[in-house]
Motif scaffolding. Structure first.
Motif, PDB file in Angstrom:
ATOM      1  N   LEU A 232      39.402  69.808 -46.516  1.00 39.62           N
ATOM      2  CA  LEU A 232      39.381  68.579 -45.717  1.00 39.62           C
ATOM      3  C   LEU A 232      38.078  68.436 -44.947  1.00 39.62           C
ATOM      4  O   LEU A 232      37.512  69.426 -44.469  1.00 39.62           O
ATOM      5  N   THR A 233      37.608  67.218 -44.804  1.00 40.74           N
ATOM      6  CA  THR A 233      36.359  66.979 -44.085  1.00 40.74           C
ATOM      7  C   THR A 233      36.579  67.049 -42.573  1.00 40.74           C
ATOM      8  O   THR A 233      37.686  66.844 -42.070  1.00 40.74           O
ATOM      9  N   THR A 234      35.502  67.296 -41.861  1.00 39.15           N
ATOM     10  CA  THR A 234      35.557  67.356 -40.397  1.00 39.15           C
ATOM     11  C   THR A 234      36.059  66.039 -39.823  1.00 39.15           C
ATOM     12  O   THR A 234      36.919  66.020 -38.932  1.00 39.15           O
ATOM     13  N   MET A 235      35.552  64.925 -40.334  1.00 38.09           N
ATOM     14  CA  MET A 235      35.927  63.612 -39.794  1.00 38.09           C
ATOM     15  C   MET A 235      37.411  63.308 -39.984  1.00 38.09           C
ATOM     16  O   MET A 235      38.040  62.693 -39.117  1.00 38.09           O
TER      17      MET A 235
ATOM     18  N   ILE B 110      46.280  72.222 -27.075  1.00 37.16           N
ATOM     19  CA  ILE B 110      45.154  73.077 -26.691  1.00 37.16           C
ATOM     20  C   ILE B 110      43.845  72.428 -27.156  1.00 37.16           C
ATOM     21  O   ILE B 110      43.853  71.586 -28.057  1.00 37.16           O
ATOM     22  N   PRO B 111      42.712  72.797 -26.539  1.00 34.16           N
ATOM     23  CA  PRO B 111      41.439  72.165 -26.896  1.00 34.16           C
ATOM     24  C   PRO B 111      41.033  72.417 -28.354  1.00 34.16           C
ATOM     25  O   PRO B 111      41.222  73.517 -28.888  1.00 34.16           O
ATOM     26  N   VAL B 112      40.477  71.377 -28.957  1.00 32.72           N
ATOM     27  CA  VAL B 112      39.984  71.441 -30.332  1.00 32.72           C
ATOM     28  C   VAL B 112      38.459  71.495 -30.308  1.00 32.72           C
ATOM     29  O   VAL B 112      37.812  70.737 -29.581  1.00 32.72           O
ATOM     30  N   ILE B 113      37.904  72.383 -31.100  1.00 34.29           N
ATOM     31  CA  ILE B 113      36.455  72.505 -31.256  1.00 34.29           C
ATOM     32  C   ILE B 113      36.123  72.144 -32.698  1.00 34.29           C
ATOM     33  O   ILE B 113      36.658  72.744 -33.632  1.00 34.29           O
ATOM     34  N   ALA B 114      35.276  71.154 -32.892  1.00 34.65           N
ATOM     35  CA  ALA B 114      34.944  70.684 -34.241  1.00 34.65           C
ATOM     36  C   ALA B 114      33.834  71.521 -34.849  1.00 34.65           C
ATOM     37  O   ALA B 114      32.876  71.913 -34.169  1.00 34.65           O
ATOM     38  N   ALA B 115      33.952  71.795 -36.150  1.00 32.51           N
ATOM     39  CA  ALA B 115      32.935  72.568 -36.864  1.00 32.51           C
ATOM     40  C   ALA B 115      32.767  72.014 -38.271  1.00 32.51           C
ATOM     41  O   ALA B 115      33.716  71.505 -38.866  1.00 32.51           O
TER      42      ALA B 115
ATOM     43  N   GLY C 177      22.771  65.683 -31.768  1.00 33.56           N
ATOM     44  CA  GLY C 177      23.569  64.981 -30.769  1.00 33.56           C
ATOM     45  C   GLY C 177      24.488  63.925 -31.348  1.00 33.56           C
ATOM     46  O   GLY C 177      25.544  63.637 -30.786  1.00 33.56           O
ATOM     47  N   ARG C 178      24.116  63.355 -32.488  1.00 31.63           N
ATOM     48  CA  ARG C 178      24.978  62.361 -33.132  1.00 31.63           C
ATOM     49  C   ARG C 178      26.282  63.005 -33.598  1.00 31.63           C
ATOM     50  O   ARG C 178      27.372  62.471 -33.371  1.00 31.63           O
ATOM     51  N   GLY C 179      26.169  64.169 -34.241  1.00 29.65           N
ATOM     52  CA  GLY C 179      27.360  64.876 -34.685  1.00 29.65           C
ATOM     53  C   GLY C 179      28.200  65.367 -33.519  1.00 29.65           C
ATOM     54  O   GLY C 179      29.437  65.384 -33.582  1.00 29.65           O
TER      55      GLY C 179
ATOM     56  N   LEU D  25      36.181  61.935 -31.954  1.00 33.21           N
ATOM     57  CA  LEU D  25      37.306  62.234 -32.842  1.00 33.21           C
ATOM     58  C   LEU D  25      38.418  63.013 -32.138  1.00 33.21           C
ATOM     59  O   LEU D  25      39.486  63.221 -32.709  1.00 33.21           O
ATOM     60  N   GLY D  26      38.142  63.453 -30.911  1.00 37.07           N
ATOM     61  CA  GLY D  26      39.162  64.176 -30.157  1.00 37.07           C
ATOM     62  C   GLY D  26      38.828  65.618 -29.848  1.00 37.07           C
ATOM     63  O   GLY D  26      39.614  66.320 -29.198  1.00 37.07           O
ATOM     64  N   ALA D  27      37.671  66.089 -30.296  1.00 35.14           N
ATOM     65  CA  ALA D  27      37.265  67.463 -30.004  1.00 35.14           C
ATOM     66  C   ALA D  27      36.776  67.578 -28.564  1.00 35.14           C
ATOM     67  O   ALA D  27      36.325  66.598 -27.964  1.00 35.14           O
ATOM     68  N   LYS D  28      36.850  68.780 -28.028  1.00 33.11           N
ATOM     69  CA  LYS D  28      36.350  69.065 -26.676  1.00 33.11           C
ATOM     70  C   LYS D  28      35.057  69.874 -26.716  1.00 33.11           C
ATOM     71  O   LYS D  28      34.503  70.224 -25.671  1.00 33.11           O
TER      72      LYS D  28
END
Length: 312
Positions: A149-152, A164-169, A175-177, A184-187
């Motif tokens: 699945l893609t990050t987006m 709980i907090p989500v960290i996107a990778a 800075g755009r990403g 998208l909801g990440a912290k």
């Protein structure tokens, strides 16, 4: 300054975590990221306890800031590594390739924050249930071992299902990403490939240059036929793997062929016959900077993006 609850949770200035890349994420790199305001992470890979103990001793000399250690739960040394982290009172532990549930009580006892890496909503919910402090949601754009699945698409689905907090990778290097991930909801974000191309990273210069010289379609996936897909830059090694996969070569042969190939690329600099693990964002990276410059650029760019969106 952009600050989220991840900053307070991990005792860091910016909600930026460096990926725990095997052979790449040494104490030197991790300390530089921590000193620059992010969370530096030592990557254990399949290294034995003595090697990781030396890295932890080193990072404690290089920084007084918070740091993390990434544990691959399939490592043959995992139990002794976990014991070491307990003894050293590691501030943060990120985990991959398994379930850290049986170690959770040990880490809770000493106040270590546990953050598993997950590729799906189901696994994210399971990690929250066993007591994870946060989760790293990794999209298929990432380098190394990946999900589908893609990050987006994955980050907002997980963010809607856990408290709980989500960290996107995966696919984040500027800075755009960073801002997109927060939208998208990440912290916070975890960044790997961008930190490979830094002054403090100990990876071979040829490894760094392979990323810098790559284009948008050069980060490809091998190993789908084995059920263990890996993203790396195309070279002689990946060409050979893909040819063997087309011939329906058995999984054991393919996996044996890959043994030692990451070290060959990262340490020896053989970027044709080794595995140059890197994410799809590689084509965006065009220079080598210090970790502090990378983080400051991301934050400044993110502020500009945020202000431009508000203005529109």
């Amino acid at each position: 300054m952009i600050k989220t609850e991840i900053c307070d949770l991990l005792n860091i200035k910016y909600p930026i975590i460096q990926g725990g890349m095997a052979w790449v994420a040494t104490a030197e790199l991790a300390a530089a990221v921590s000193n620059a305001g992010g969370l530096g992470v030592i990557g254990c890979g399949a290294a034995p306890k003595a090697v990781i103990k030396e890295e932890i001793t080193k990072i404690k000399r290089l920084t007084d800031k918070s740091f993390g250690v990434n544990v691959m739960l399939l490592s043959p040394y995992v139990d002794e590594i976990i014991q070491l982290l307990y003894e050293e009172k590691a501030p943060v532990v990120t985990t991959g390739a398994g379930n850290p549930g049986k170690y959770m009580s040990m880490f809770k006892e000493i106040g270590t924050k546990v953050i598993p890496v997950v590729p799906s909503v189901a696994l994210a919910k399971r990690m929250e249930k066993i007591g994870a402090d946060a989760i790293i949601v990794e999209g298929t754009e990432a380098g190394g071992h990946i999900g589908e699945l893609t990050t987006m698409s994955l980050v907002p689905q997980v963010a809607d299902e856990v408290s709980i907090p989500v960290i996107a990778a995966g696919g984040i290097a500027d800075g755009r990403g960073f801002i997109a991930s927060l939208a998208l909801g990440a912290k916070g974000v975890q960044i790997g490939t961008r930190f490979v191309c830094t002054v403090e990273c100990q990876a071979h210069e040829k490894y760094k240059n392979a990323i810098i010289n790559s284009a948008d379609r050069d980060a490809i996936v091998t190993g789908r036929s084995t059920g263990h897909p890996v993203r790396s830059l195309r070279n002689k090694f990946t060409k050979k793997l893909l040819e063997l996969e087309k011939q329906n070569t058995d999984m054991e042969t393919l996996e044996t062929l890959g043994v030692g190939k990451l070290r060959k690329a990262v340490i020896e600099g053989d970027v044709e016959n080794g595995s140059v693990m890197a994410g799809q964002i590689s084509g965006l990276i065009k220079d080598i900077k210090t970790c502090e410059e990378v983080i400051q650029d991301i934050i400044a760019d993110a502020e500009n993006v945020k202000n431009r969106i508000i203005y529109i």
